[in-house]
Design an enzyme around this catalytic site. Sequence first.
Site, short mmCIF file in Angstrom:
data_model
loop_
_atom_site.label_atom_id
_atom_site.label_comp_id
_atom_site.label_asym_id
_atom_site.label_seq_id
_atom_site.Cartn_x
_atom_site.Cartn_y
_atom_site.Cartn_z
N LYS A 165 0.83 -0.96 0.07
CA LYS A 165 -0.03 -0.15 0.01
C LYS A 165 0.74 1.36 -0.16
O LYS A 165 0.58 2.13 -0.65
CB LYS A 165 -0.98 -0.07 1.07
CG LYS A 165 -2.12 -0.85 1.17
CD LYS A 165 -2.73 -1.20 2.35
CE LYS A 165 -3.68 -2.28 2.26
NZ LYS A 165 -4.43 -2.83 3.24
N GLN A 222 -4.36 -1.11 9.67
CA GLN A 222 -4.31 -2.56 9.24
C GLN A 222 -4.79 -3.59 10.10
O GLN A 222 -4.39 -3.69 11.24
CB GLN A 222 -2.88 -2.91 8.55
CG GLN A 222 -2.77 -4.38 8.00
CD GLN A 222 -3.17 -4.54 6.60
OE1 GLN A 222 -3.05 -3.41 5.88
NE2 GLN A 222 -4.12 -5.33 6.26
N ASP A 225 -10.88 3.20 4.04
CA ASP A 225 -11.22 1.95 4.28
C ASP A 225 -12.73 1.61 4.11
O ASP A 225 -13.18 0.57 3.90
CB ASP A 225 -10.54 0.95 5.33
CG ASP A 225 -9.65 -0.07 5.17
OD1 ASP A 225 -9.45 -0.27 3.73
OD2 ASP A 225 -8.79 -0.27 6.07
#
Length: 317
Positions: free
Chosen positions: A54, A98, A121
């Site tokens: 990422k 994460q 997200d």
Amino acid sequence: MNAIRIDGKAIAEDLRARVARDVALLQAEWNVTPGLAVVLVGKDPASSVYVKTKARQAQAVGFKSQQFLLPGSVGEAELLELIGNLNADKSIDGILVQLPLPEHIDRWRVLEAIHPAKDVDGFHPYNVGRLAAGRPALAPCTPLGVVHLIKSVVSDLSGLDVVVIGRSNIVGKPLALLLGDAGCTVTGAQLQTRNLPGLCREADVVVAAAGCAELVRGDWLKPGAIVIDVGINRTTDSTGAAKLIGDVAFVEASKRASYITPVPGGVGPMTVAYLLANTVNAAVSRRGLSLVKNPEASRPCSCLHQLDRSADLQRAT
Ligand code: NAD
């Protein structure tokens, strides 16, 4: 029938190129460089790889990319303090924590601490609620990627019968909402579902997101079905080397399907590309800008659910 592979790598590359063009436009017109902060707690090997990927791709499209690698022993209060600082940081447009987090940290408390306007997200209840209500929202990246892949082979989704196997908050549930908004008739299947093979045999599109290796067999599919395999299962090949397989028995399914995504190289690259697209959209929306000022420029990236510029979202820094 021999299914055509849907090349998620190439489609994701196109999307990243659009993001990079949007970043160049933002910099040229408004001196804005989108900023993405990625937070990793602990040293889970798979999570470490995802975070590196990422960060690398964020830099490649021209973002300011920041990584926060915290020890697995970090306290929840310290993590919440970092998120508070990132919420207040004007140079950060997207914050990603994460998952999974260590057990001593309340995942929901952390996700709910991220400002909804920076929630790239799409896991914050504010965005989940707006998505459910059919309002513009930052939607989760994997479902956005799945819809994009289906649209790459069939332009109009309306009227399609889709079975989505799995109903997690990350994939199955938001995907069912997006597909429903696109006019599909969606059956959401899960572990308790009776006669899953029979349901799949009726479907125009089968999306497998169960985390169950080769669950979907070739004879579960209607001839000509579109098959999207979200699953990532780690196994070893005959020589003992590590390999990834999906939730679909690929060889069998390829004989019945019209289009199919491989694992790896299908949904995975789209997830990261949509993280970048969501970050550009967050940067644009938070500042009340428009990327269509220059008619030659690309359209903003998120094909379905753009943030709007409502006052509550602009309360972000
Ligand atoms: P999860 O464990 O949170 O949810 C799994 C869901 O599948 C549950 O609703 C469960 O009821 C259902 N399920 C499990 N076994 C089943 C079975 N035999 N029959 C029917 N339903 C069944 O998982 P998740 O986070 O949604 O992830 C699912 C899979 O997708 C995993 O393999 C994960 O690694 C992968 N994934 C891939 C990406 C990507 O970018 N490619 C992103 C997220 C998740």
